[in-house]
Write a protein that holds these residues in place. Structure first.
Motif, mmCIF file in Angstrom:
data_model
loop_
_atom_site.group_PDB
_atom_site.id
_atom_site.type_symbol
_atom_site.label_atom_id
_atom_site.label_comp_id
_atom_site.label_asym_id
_atom_site.label_seq_id
_atom_site.Cartn_x
_atom_site.Cartn_y
_atom_site.Cartn_z
ATOM 1 N N PRO A 331 4.075 76.377 -34.576
ATOM 2 C CA PRO A 331 4.282 76.558 -36.205
ATOM 3 C C PRO A 331 5.630 77.302 -36.698
ATOM 4 O O PRO A 331 6.230 77.943 -35.745
ATOM 5 N N VAL A 332 5.698 77.295 -37.885
ATOM 6 C CA VAL A 332 6.965 77.786 -38.599
ATOM 7 C C VAL A 332 6.194 79.064 -39.409
ATOM 8 O O VAL A 332 5.815 78.278 -40.804
ATOM 9 N N VAL A 333 6.185 80.068 -39.461
ATOM 10 C CA VAL A 333 5.531 81.078 -40.467
ATOM 11 C C VAL A 333 6.167 82.345 -40.590
ATOM 12 O O VAL A 333 6.452 83.077 -39.608
ATOM 13 N N GLY A 334 6.429 82.594 -41.737
ATOM 14 C CA GLY A 334 7.024 83.737 -42.168
ATOM 15 C C GLY A 334 8.335 83.452 -43.176
ATOM 16 O O GLY A 334 8.497 82.380 -43.780
ATOM 17 N N GLU A 335 9.197 84.526 -43.271
ATOM 18 C CA GLU A 335 10.220 84.609 -43.978
ATOM 19 C C GLU A 335 11.256 83.359 -43.775
ATOM 20 O O GLU A 335 11.714 83.313 -42.591
ATOM 21 N N ALA A 336 11.777 82.869 -44.804
ATOM 22 C CA ALA A 336 12.693 81.860 -44.687
ATOM 23 C C ALA A 336 14.230 81.909 -45.488
ATOM 24 O O ALA A 336 14.603 80.977 -46.294
ATOM 25 N N GLY A 337 14.719 82.913 -45.025
ATOM 26 C CA GLY A 337 16.057 83.194 -45.619
ATOM 27 C C GLY A 337 16.086 84.051 -47.086
ATOM 28 O O GLY A 337 16.167 85.315 -46.728
ATOM 29 N N ALA A 338 15.693 83.647 -47.976
ATOM 30 C CA ALA A 338 15.799 84.366 -49.250
ATOM 31 C C ALA A 338 14.535 85.614 -49.071
ATOM 32 O O ALA A 338 13.512 85.067 -48.614
ATOM 33 N N GLY A 339 14.832 86.514 -49.860
ATOM 34 C CA GLY A 339 13.635 87.370 -50.001
ATOM 35 C C GLY A 339 12.410 86.732 -51.007
ATOM 36 O O GLY A 339 12.714 86.012 -51.779
ATOM 37 N N GLY A 340 11.254 86.940 -50.261
ATOM 38 C CA GLY A 340 9.906 86.281 -50.890
ATOM 39 C C GLY A 340 9.983 84.888 -50.692
ATOM 40 O O GLY A 340 9.155 84.336 -51.359
ATOM 41 N N LEU A 341 10.866 84.036 -50.000
ATOM 42 C CA LEU A 341 10.669 82.922 -49.709
ATOM 43 C C LEU A 341 9.924 82.737 -48.405
ATOM 44 O O LEU A 341 10.704 83.002 -47.266
ATOM 45 N N LEU A 342 8.988 81.968 -48.346
ATOM 46 C CA LEU A 342 7.992 81.996 -47.002
ATOM 47 C C LEU A 342 7.932 80.592 -46.424
ATOM 48 O O LEU A 342 7.747 79.527 -47.526
ATOM 49 N N MET A 343 7.751 80.225 -45.401
ATOM 50 C CA MET A 343 7.291 79.084 -44.843
ATOM 51 C C MET A 343 6.093 79.004 -44.044
ATOM 52 O O MET A 343 5.749 80.031 -43.472
ATOM 53 N N ALA A 344 5.248 78.102 -44.179
ATOM 54 C CA ALA A 344 3.782 77.975 -43.481
ATOM 55 C C ALA A 344 3.637 76.562 -43.066
ATOM 56 O O ALA A 344 2.929 75.818 -43.833
ATOM 57 N N THR A 345 4.144 76.054 -41.940
ATOM 58 C CA THR A 345 4.176 74.822 -41.599
ATOM 59 C C THR A 345 4.390 74.566 -40.228
ATOM 60 O O THR A 345 4.486 75.587 -39.452
ATOM 61 N N GLY A 346 4.564 73.157 -39.758
ATOM 62 C CA GLY A 346 4.526 72.903 -38.213
ATOM 63 C C GLY A 346 3.531 73.071 -37.427
ATOM 64 O O GLY A 346 3.632 73.469 -36.118
ATOM 65 N N HIS A 347 2.456 73.192 -38.060
ATOM 66 C CA HIS A 347 1.274 73.520 -36.974
ATOM 67 C C HIS A 347 0.676 72.359 -36.276
ATOM 68 O O HIS A 347 -0.255 72.437 -35.459
ATOM 69 N N TYR A 348 1.294 71.200 -36.272
ATOM 70 C CA TYR A 348 1.299 70.000 -35.292
ATOM 71 C C TYR A 348 -0.337 69.560 -35.020
ATOM 72 O O TYR A 348 -0.780 69.081 -35.846
#
Ligand SMILES: Cc1cc2nc3c(=O)[nH]c(=O)nc-3n(C[C@H](O)[C@H](O)[C@H](O)COP(=O)(O)OP(=O)(O)OC[C@H]3O[C@@H](n4cnc5c(N)ncnc54)[C@H](O)[C@@H]3O)c2cc1C
Length: 394
Positions: A331-348
């Motif tokens: 999975p892809v979980v956590g901060e994604a570049g900018a402050g306050g921008l998060l991802m929660a995906t890729g759980h396959y």
């Protein structure tokens, strides 16, 4: 819920893009933590969350080379019971958690040899596995064919009725104050290295200093995310059947059965209401969600090879969904570049299982805490050139 096409002038503490089980679990827990949450989703009926089989199967999903994923999956199954209990309490609806375990069976000696190799690996990782001969398998599941060569009971696996679970999450989120906007997020807005909100397809922006992109396999279509992260998520098609017992017929299985039939894998997952799920294909076909005659044939053929009584069940539904896959299956979980921008995906293959712990991890990020250490190998940064914990670091 505002109608499609109506300009939405909204602000929020957090915007969640995507209302499958991942986005909805996050929205519910974030609202329960006191945040003002807006969840954006154009229509949830294409969500993989509604197609899935609902196995909560860290043990029978444990594969060679996926030790870090196994650790998150074990964390996830340990959390699932309390999360589901809280959800049932919040909604008054049962979500159908079952704890009988998975009975993995092998059809022929070659299948058995492969199962034994996996079993040795799973035992070396400290997982429970009870080897059973053909007769012992049929003691547990009396409708199995006597031709089954042998099997292994993996007692650490559970299952849940994913459709009941998804519906309960929506209800709990609404009751906790989550506002739902029926639209598509086209872009996350950032400025000065900080999330500013989202742009919607049908007009208007939602201002928010925290944004969570949880749009499953479609997450890469959201502009404003770093290009490497957009490229990291792809759809992996899965076709699956829903069977039903004829009136008056007692349940044909009580455990989840995973069978290997001359090298092909099939699973059968029982539900308390008499449904049996038969799945699933894994296909690299882009966003195609069609159901093919060949897949229906192959799934039924393999299911009937180990459980002939399957032929007497009613074929109630055929469906296909898109798992959010990533290059390392994690999975892809956590901060994604900018402050306050998060991802929660890729759980396959394990998004239902991981939804409670993903919500915990994202709410930790949103409230200035650290997610559990098991998440370190799965930060978005591993695809954006930043170091992640990686395999073998813990
Ligand atoms: C056949 C099959 C069997 C499976 N079996 C299991 C299993 O047994 N156990 C298990 O744990 N997992 C299983 N899975 C995997 C699981 O279904 C997924 O990992 C999980 O559902 C992913 O949830 P999600 O919320 O990330 O994505 P989804 O459920 O796909 O939801 C994504 C949502 O985002 C919305 N969306 C898309 N684009 C946008 C946008 N731009 N803006 C806003 N919203 C958007 C969509 O409308 C959708 O509602 C299975 C999957 C398949 C296909």
């Amino acid at each position: 819920m505002p109608a499609k096409g109506v300009l939405v002038a909204v602000t929020a503490d957090v915007v969640v893009a995507g209302g499958g089980v991942i986005g909805t679990a996050i929205a519910w827990r974030a609202a329960a933590a006191g945040l003002g949450v807006v969840l954006v989703d154009p229509a949830r009926d294409e969500a993989a969350s509604l197609v899935a089989a609902g196995m909560l199967a860290p043990v029978s999903e444990a594969l060679f080379g996926e030790g870090a994923l196994l650790r998150v999956n074990l964390l996830a199954v340990a959390r699932f019971g309390s999360f589901a209990a809280e959800l049932e309490e919040a909604t008054g609806h049962r979500v159908g958690v079952r704890r009988e375990g998975t009975l993995a069976v092998a059809y022929d000696p070659g299948d058995y040899a492969a199962l034994m190799r996996l079993t040795a690996f799973r035992r070396s990782a400290g997982l429970d596995a009870e080897e059973l001969d053909s007769r012992a398998c049929r003691k547990l599941e009396s409708f199995l064919t006597p031709d089954v060569h042998g099997g292994v009971l993996f007692a650490g696996d559970w299952s849940v009725d994913n459709r009941r679970y998804a519906a309960a999450l929506q209800q709990a989120a609404a009751a906790a104050g989550v506002r739902v906007v029926r639209d598509r997020v086209t872009e996350v807005l950032t400025g000065d290295g900080q999330a500013r909100g989202v742009r919607l397809a049908d007009g208007g922006d939602i201002a928010s200093a925290q944004v969570v992109v949880a749009a499953g396999c479609w997450s890469g279509a959201v502009a404003g995310l770093p290009a490497e992260l957009r490229a990291a998520v792809r759809p992996v098609k899965g076709q699956l059947l829903r069977l039903r017992h004829p009136d008056g017929m007692p349940p044909v299985i009580t455990h989840t059965i995973r069978a290997t039939v001359r090298g092909a894998d099939v699973y059968l997952v029982p539900r308390a209401d008499g449904e049996v799920i038969v799945g699933a294909t894994q296909e690299e076909r882009g966003p195609d969600r069609t159901v093919t005659a060949g897949a229906v044939h192959d799934l039924l053929h393999d299911a009937m090879s180990v459980l002939p009584v399957t032929s007497e069940l009613i074929l109630a539904e055929t469906c296909a969904g898109l798992r959010p896959g990533t290059p390392d299956n994690g999975p892809v979980v956590g901060e994604a570049g900018a402050g306050g921008l998060l991802m929660a995906t890729g759980h396959y293959r394990n998004g239902i299982l991981m939804s409670p712990v993903t919500a915990d991890a994202i709410v930790a990020c949103l409230t200035g805490q650290r997610p559990a250490a098991e998440w370190e190998p799965f930060t978005p940064g591993r695809f954006a050139g930043q170091p992640a914990g990686g395999e073998g670091t813990r």
